[in-house]
Design an enzyme around this catalytic site. Structure first.
Site, PDB file in Angstrom:
ATOM      1  CB  SER A 116      -0.860  -0.014   1.260  1.00 58.00           C
ATOM      2  OG  SER A 116      -1.403   1.257   1.492  1.00 58.00           O
ATOM      3  CB  SER A 117       0.371   4.676  -1.307  1.00 55.79           C
ATOM      4  OG  SER A 117      -0.900   4.910  -0.750  1.00 55.79           O
ATOM      5  CB  CYS A 118      -0.084   3.663   4.227  1.00 54.77           C
ATOM      6  SG  CYS A 118      -0.110   1.926   4.579  1.00 54.77           S
ATOM      7  CE1 TYR A 145      -3.281  -2.661   5.459  1.00 53.55           C
ATOM      8  CE2 TYR A 145      -2.499  -0.507   4.761  1.00 53.55           C
ATOM      9  CZ  TYR A 145      -3.144  -1.690   4.481  1.00 53.55           C
ATOM     10  OH  TYR A 145      -3.656  -1.901   3.218  1.00 53.55           O
ATOM     11  CE  LYS A 149      -0.922  -4.488   3.189  1.00 51.85           C
ATOM     12  NZ  LYS A 149      -1.371  -5.666   2.432  1.00 51.85           N
ATOM     13  CG  HIS A 188     -10.199   2.877   2.397  1.00 51.02           C
ATOM     14  ND1 HIS A 188     -10.315   1.525   2.164  1.00 51.02           N
ATOM     15  CD2 HIS A 188      -8.978   3.059   2.950  1.00 51.02           C
ATOM     16  CE1 HIS A 188      -9.210   0.922   2.557  1.00 51.02           C
ATOM     17  NE2 HIS A 188      -8.377   1.825   3.037  1.00 51.02           N
TER      18      HIS A 188
HETATM   19  N1  LIG Z   1      -8.619  -0.723  -0.555  1.00 51.40           N
HETATM   20  C1  LIG Z   1      -7.586   0.105  -0.733  1.00 51.40           C
HETATM   21  O1  LIG Z   1      -7.757   1.334  -0.879  1.00 51.40           O
HETATM   22  C2  LIG Z   1      -6.194  -0.440  -0.798  1.00 51.40           C
HETATM   23  C3  LIG Z   1      -5.908  -1.792  -0.634  1.00 51.40           C
HETATM   24  N2  LIG Z   1      -4.600  -2.231  -0.701  1.00 51.40           N
HETATM   25  C4  LIG Z   1      -4.248  -3.637  -0.525  1.00 51.40           C
HETATM   26  O2  LIG Z   1      -4.957  -4.454  -1.447  1.00 51.40           O
HETATM   27  C5  LIG Z   1      -5.247  -5.723  -0.855  1.00 51.40           C
HETATM   28  C6  LIG Z   1      -6.735  -5.997  -0.922  1.00 51.40           C
HETATM   29  O3  LIG Z   1      -7.441  -4.972  -0.238  1.00 51.40           O
HETATM   30  P1  LIG Z   1      -9.024  -4.818  -0.381  1.00 51.40           P
HETATM   31  O4  LIG Z   1      -9.515  -5.671  -1.469  1.00 51.40           O
HETATM   32  O5  LIG Z   1      -9.315  -3.375  -0.367  1.00 51.40           O
HETATM   33  O6  LIG Z   1      -9.519  -5.380   1.018  1.00 51.40           O
HETATM   34  P2  LIG Z   1     -10.842  -6.183   1.382  1.00 51.40           P
HETATM   35  O7  LIG Z   1     -11.046  -6.035   2.842  1.00 51.40           O
HETATM   36  O8  LIG Z   1     -11.940  -5.771   0.458  1.00 51.40           O
HETATM   37  O9  LIG Z   1     -10.433  -7.673   1.028  1.00 51.40           O
HETATM   38  C7  LIG Z   1      -9.517  -8.394   1.788  1.00 51.40           C
HETATM   39  C8  LIG Z   1      -9.927  -9.840   1.765  1.00 51.40           C
HETATM   40  O10 LIG Z   1      -9.024 -10.580   2.586  1.00 51.40           O
HETATM   41  C9  LIG Z   1      -9.792 -11.497   3.348  1.00 51.40           C
HETATM   42  N3  LIG Z   1      -9.133 -11.871   4.595  1.00 51.40           N
HETATM   43  C10 LIG Z   1      -8.844 -11.080   5.659  1.00 51.40           C
HETATM   44  N4  LIG Z   1      -8.290 -11.808   6.635  1.00 51.40           N
HETATM   45  C11 LIG Z   1      -8.230 -13.080   6.186  1.00 51.40           C
HETATM   46  C12 LIG Z   1      -7.767 -14.298   6.743  1.00 51.40           C
HETATM   47  N5  LIG Z   1      -7.249 -14.350   7.975  1.00 51.40           N
HETATM   48  N6  LIG Z   1      -7.871 -15.408   5.992  1.00 51.40           N
HETATM   49  C13 LIG Z   1      -8.409 -15.380   4.768  1.00 51.40           C
HETATM   50  N7  LIG Z   1      -8.854 -14.261   4.168  1.00 51.40           N
HETATM   51  C14 LIG Z   1      -8.766 -13.124   4.885  1.00 51.40           C
HETATM   52  C15 LIG Z   1     -11.060 -10.732   3.649  1.00 51.40           C
HETATM   53  O11 LIG Z   1     -12.085 -11.621   4.069  1.00 51.40           O
HETATM   54  P3  LIG Z   1     -13.100 -11.171   5.249  1.00 51.40           P
HETATM   55  O12 LIG Z   1     -13.722  -9.887   4.761  1.00 51.40           O
HETATM   56  O13 LIG Z   1     -14.023 -12.326   5.365  1.00 51.40           O
HETATM   57  O14 LIG Z   1     -12.228 -10.969   6.451  1.00 51.40           O
HETATM   58  C16 LIG Z   1     -11.335 -10.062   2.310  1.00 51.40           C
HETATM   59  O15 LIG Z   1     -12.052 -10.898   1.437  1.00 51.40           O
HETATM   60  C17 LIG Z   1      -4.705  -5.675   0.574  1.00 51.40           C
HETATM   61  O16 LIG Z   1      -3.430  -6.246   0.610  1.00 51.40           O
HETATM   62  C18 LIG Z   1      -4.606  -4.189   0.850  1.00 51.40           C
HETATM   63  O17 LIG Z   1      -3.623  -3.919   1.786  1.00 51.40           O
HETATM   64  C19 LIG Z   1      -3.573  -1.376  -0.952  1.00 51.40           C
HETATM   65  C20 LIG Z   1      -3.803  -0.041  -1.129  1.00 51.40           C
HETATM   66  C21 LIG Z   1      -5.119   0.530  -1.054  1.00 51.40           C
HETATM   67  C1  LIG Z   2      -5.561   3.186   1.527  1.00 54.00           C
HETATM   68  C2  LIG Z   2      -5.099   3.829   2.799  1.00 54.00           C
HETATM   69  O1  LIG Z   2      -6.214   4.126   3.620  1.00 54.00           O
HETATM   70  C3  LIG Z   2      -5.963   4.706   4.916  1.00 54.00           C
HETATM   71  O2  LIG Z   2      -5.345   5.933   4.813  1.00 54.00           O
HETATM   72  P1  LIG Z   2      -6.070   7.229   4.272  1.00 54.00           P
HETATM   73  O3  LIG Z   2      -5.600   7.528   2.912  1.00 54.00           O
HETATM   74  O4  LIG Z   2      -5.902   8.305   5.277  1.00 54.00           O
HETATM   75  O5  LIG Z   2      -7.555   6.721   4.098  1.00 54.00           O
HETATM   76  P2  LIG Z   2      -9.055   7.110   4.311  1.00 54.00           P
HETATM   77  O6  LIG Z   2      -9.708   6.805   3.017  1.00 54.00           O
HETATM   78  O7  LIG Z   2      -9.647   6.453   5.496  1.00 54.00           O
HETATM   79  O8  LIG Z   2      -9.089   8.707   4.586  1.00 54.00           O
HETATM   80  C4  LIG Z   2      -8.650   9.644   3.624  1.00 54.00           C
HETATM   81  C5  LIG Z   2      -8.958  11.046   4.078  1.00 54.00           C
HETATM   82  O9  LIG Z   2     -10.385  11.229   3.985  1.00 54.00           O
HETATM   83  C6  LIG Z   2     -10.868  11.828   5.179  1.00 54.00           C
HETATM   84  N1  LIG Z   2     -12.282  11.477   5.358  1.00 54.00           N
HETATM   85  C7  LIG Z   2     -13.314  12.354   5.288  1.00 54.00           C
HETATM   86  N2  LIG Z   2     -14.470  11.755   5.571  1.00 54.00           N
HETATM   87  C8  LIG Z   2     -14.175  10.449   5.785  1.00 54.00           C
HETATM   88  C9  LIG Z   2     -14.979   9.322   6.108  1.00 54.00           C
HETATM   89  O10 LIG Z   2     -16.204   9.404   6.261  1.00 54.00           O
HETATM   90  N3  LIG Z   2     -14.320   8.134   6.219  1.00 54.00           N
HETATM   91  C10 LIG Z   2     -12.978   8.011   6.061  1.00 54.00           C
HETATM   92  N4  LIG Z   2     -12.407   6.787   6.172  1.00 54.00           N
HETATM   93  N5  LIG Z   2     -12.173   9.081   5.791  1.00 54.00           N
HETATM   94  C11 LIG Z   2     -12.786  10.271   5.645  1.00 54.00           C
HETATM   95  C12 LIG Z   2      -9.935  11.304   6.251  1.00 54.00           C
HETATM   96  O11 LIG Z   2      -9.993  12.096   7.409  1.00 54.00           O
HETATM   97  C13 LIG Z   2      -8.584  11.373   5.516  1.00 54.00           C
HETATM   98  O12 LIG Z   2      -8.090  12.688   5.565  1.00 54.00           O
HETATM   99  C14 LIG Z   2      -5.133   3.793   5.713  1.00 54.00           C
HETATM  100  O13 LIG Z   2      -5.882   2.680   6.002  1.00 54.00           O
HETATM  101  C15 LIG Z   2      -3.878   3.394   4.983  1.00 54.00           C
HETATM  102  O14 LIG Z   2      -3.274   2.375   5.675  1.00 54.00           O
HETATM  103  C16 LIG Z   2      -4.098   3.015   3.548  1.00 54.00           C
HETATM  104  O15 LIG Z   2      -3.432   2.178   2.979  1.00 54.00           O
END
Ligand SMILES: NC(=O)C1=CN([C@@H]2O[C@H](COP(=O)(O)OP(=O)(O)OC[C@H]3O[C@@H](n4cnc5c(N)ncnc54)[C@H](OP(=O)(O)O)[C@@H]3O)[C@@H](O)[C@H]2O)C=CC1
Ligand SMILES: C[C@H]1O[C@H](OP(=O)(O)OP(=O)(O)OC[C@H]2O[C@@H](n3cnc4c(=O)[nH]c(N)nc43)[C@H](O)[C@@H]2O)[C@@H](O)[C@@H](O)C1=O
Length: 318
Positions: A116-118, A145, A149, A188
């Site tokens: 992830s970009s974090c 987190y 990563k 998010h």
């Molecule tokens: N969403 C985003 O903005 C971003 C995501 N990523 C990365 O992309 C990848 C996918 O993320 P995303 O699709 O958003 O996440 P989701 O939460 O939508 O999907 C993650 C999946 O992993 C499964 N999972 C979690 N724990 C376990 C476990 N112990 N055993 C088996 N399966 C498990 C979850 O199942 P269940 O829900 O049943 O727990 C879920 O289906 C991750 O590595 C994340 O870090 C990176 C940058 C940004």
């Molecule tokens: C993908 C990335 O996601 C996370 O980092 P983040 O970029 O800060 O993600 P976010 O989407 O939660 O917030 C973005 C911005 O948006 C604002 N904001 C406003 N209103 C709401 C709101 O209602 N919900 C949320 N969640 N944020 C809100 C919030 O305050 C912040 O300024 C980490 O999990 C990190 O680990 C990671 O990988």
């Protein structure tokens, strides 16, 4: 190792896509199916808990996948990351350690790990190049987190160096799209706002609360673009260093909120709750390495939002 064209040449190779109900994994499965891959293996969290090393070992011994895409993880927005630090560090370390190690032990030809970009420092140079990794302190709301990563990237590198194992890592920016998590607090920003504006529109509310100051900048990528990039990297990259995957376009949270409001059709006011954290001020990634490899994002934020809202209306219980 280093042979990058064999992935696309065998459409019946067994590919384990870990985390199959998630935002990212469902998009990767759709993409693989559209490319006529026929042997995609998935498991629900309930069927295979990837934090349990013995279960993961048995799964790999029985299934013997040839390729692995690791997108199962404990994932959430700023509030979830800040509230459940133990879950974010321990679950992610366990999942990635078990899956990367079992992949190596059971003869997987190639694995792609999603970070992830974090992972980058809070005040990294912008746009953030891959070599900004470990050059400064992390953003406190998601450091647990991020540390997990970063360990995943280093584990892929270590297995490549010591075992000549083809493990690569991709670092996506903030993602969105069909099958996202629309939870009110733990999701998010983009799905959270879509849900909140939709609810306000349906209830005829005059105001919607948005977190923070609205000034942080974020880069968004539609998950179908991410899936396309992941498959591209599986076929075209076998290097030690991780690769950024972004759209190259950033917006302030205020601009994002106005855009989601417009797409949803909510006509009231935005109220900014500045007691909520802003998180990192800016995280635009430098994705020029991926562009040089021949891949660029295609879906604009506006088109992606329209597509996601359509999916939300058709699939999420109102
Ligand atoms: N969403 C985003 O903005 C971003 C995501 N990523 C990365 O992309 C990848 C996918 O993320 P995303 O699709 O958003 O996440 P989701 O939460 O939508 O999907 C993650 C999946 O992993 C499964 N999972 C979690 N724990 C376990 C476990 N112990 N055993 C088996 N399966 C498990 C979850 O199942 P269940 O829900 O049943 O727990 C879920 O289906 C991750 O590595 C994340 O870090 C990176 C940058 C940004
Ligand atoms: C993908 C990335 O996601 C996370 O980092 P983040 O970029 O800060 O993600 P976010 O989407 O939660 O917030 C973005 C911005 O948006 C604002 N904001 C406003 N209103 C709401 C709101 O209602 N919900 C949320 N969640 N944020 C809100 C919030 O305050 C912040 O300024 C980490 O999990 C990190 O680990 C990671 O990988």
């Amino acid at each position: 190792m280093g042979e990058t064209d064999s992935f696309f040449s065998n459409k019946s190779a067994k590919i384990f896509v870990a985390g199959h109900r998630g935002l990212v994994v469902s998009a990767i499965v759709r993409k693989l199916q559209s490319l006529d891959f026929t042997n995609i293996v998935v498991r629900t969290h309930a069927d295979l808990d990837l934090t349990r090393q013995a279960y993961v070992e048995s799964f790999f011994a029985a299934e013997k996948p040839q390729y692995v895409v690791l997108a199962a993880a404990k994932v959430g927005g700023i509030h979830a990351n800040n509230t459940y630090p133990a879950d974010f560090i321990s679950i992610n370390l366990q999942i990635q350690t078990n899956v990367i190690d079992s992949s190596y032990r059971h003869g997987v030809k190639k694995i792609l790990f999603l970070g992830s970009s974090c992972i980058y420092p809070k005040f990294a140079p912008q746009p953030i190049p891959e070599n900004a990794l470990l050059s400064g302190p992390l953003e406190p709301t998601n450091e647990w987190y991020a540390v997990a990563k970063i360990a995943g990237i280093k584990m892929c590198q270590a297995y490549r160096i010591q075992h000549v194992f083809d493990a690569i890592s991709a670092m996506p920016t903030n993602l969105y799209g069909p099958n996202d998590n629309f939870h009110s607090d733990n999701s998010h920003v983009l799905p959270a706002l879509m849900r909140r504006f939709h609810k306000a529109k349906m209830e005829g509310a005059k105001e919607v609360v948005v977190w923070g100051t609205g000034s942080p900048l974020r880069e968004f990528l539609h998950v179908d673009d991410l899936a396309d990039a992941v498959i591209y990297l599986m076929g075209n990259y076998s290097g030690l260093d991780h690769v950024n995957v972004g759209s190259g376009k950033e917006v302030t949270i205020k601009e994002l909120a106005e855009l989601v409001k417009e797409v949803v059709g909510f006509e009231g006011e935005l109220i900014w709750d500045t007691s909520k954290p802003d998180g990192t001020p800016r995280k635009l990634m430098d994705s020029s390495k991926l562009a040089l490899l021949g891949w660029n994002a295609k879906i604009s934020l506006k088109d992606g939002l329209v597509d996601t809202y359509k999916w939300y209306l058709e699939n999420v219980k109102q």
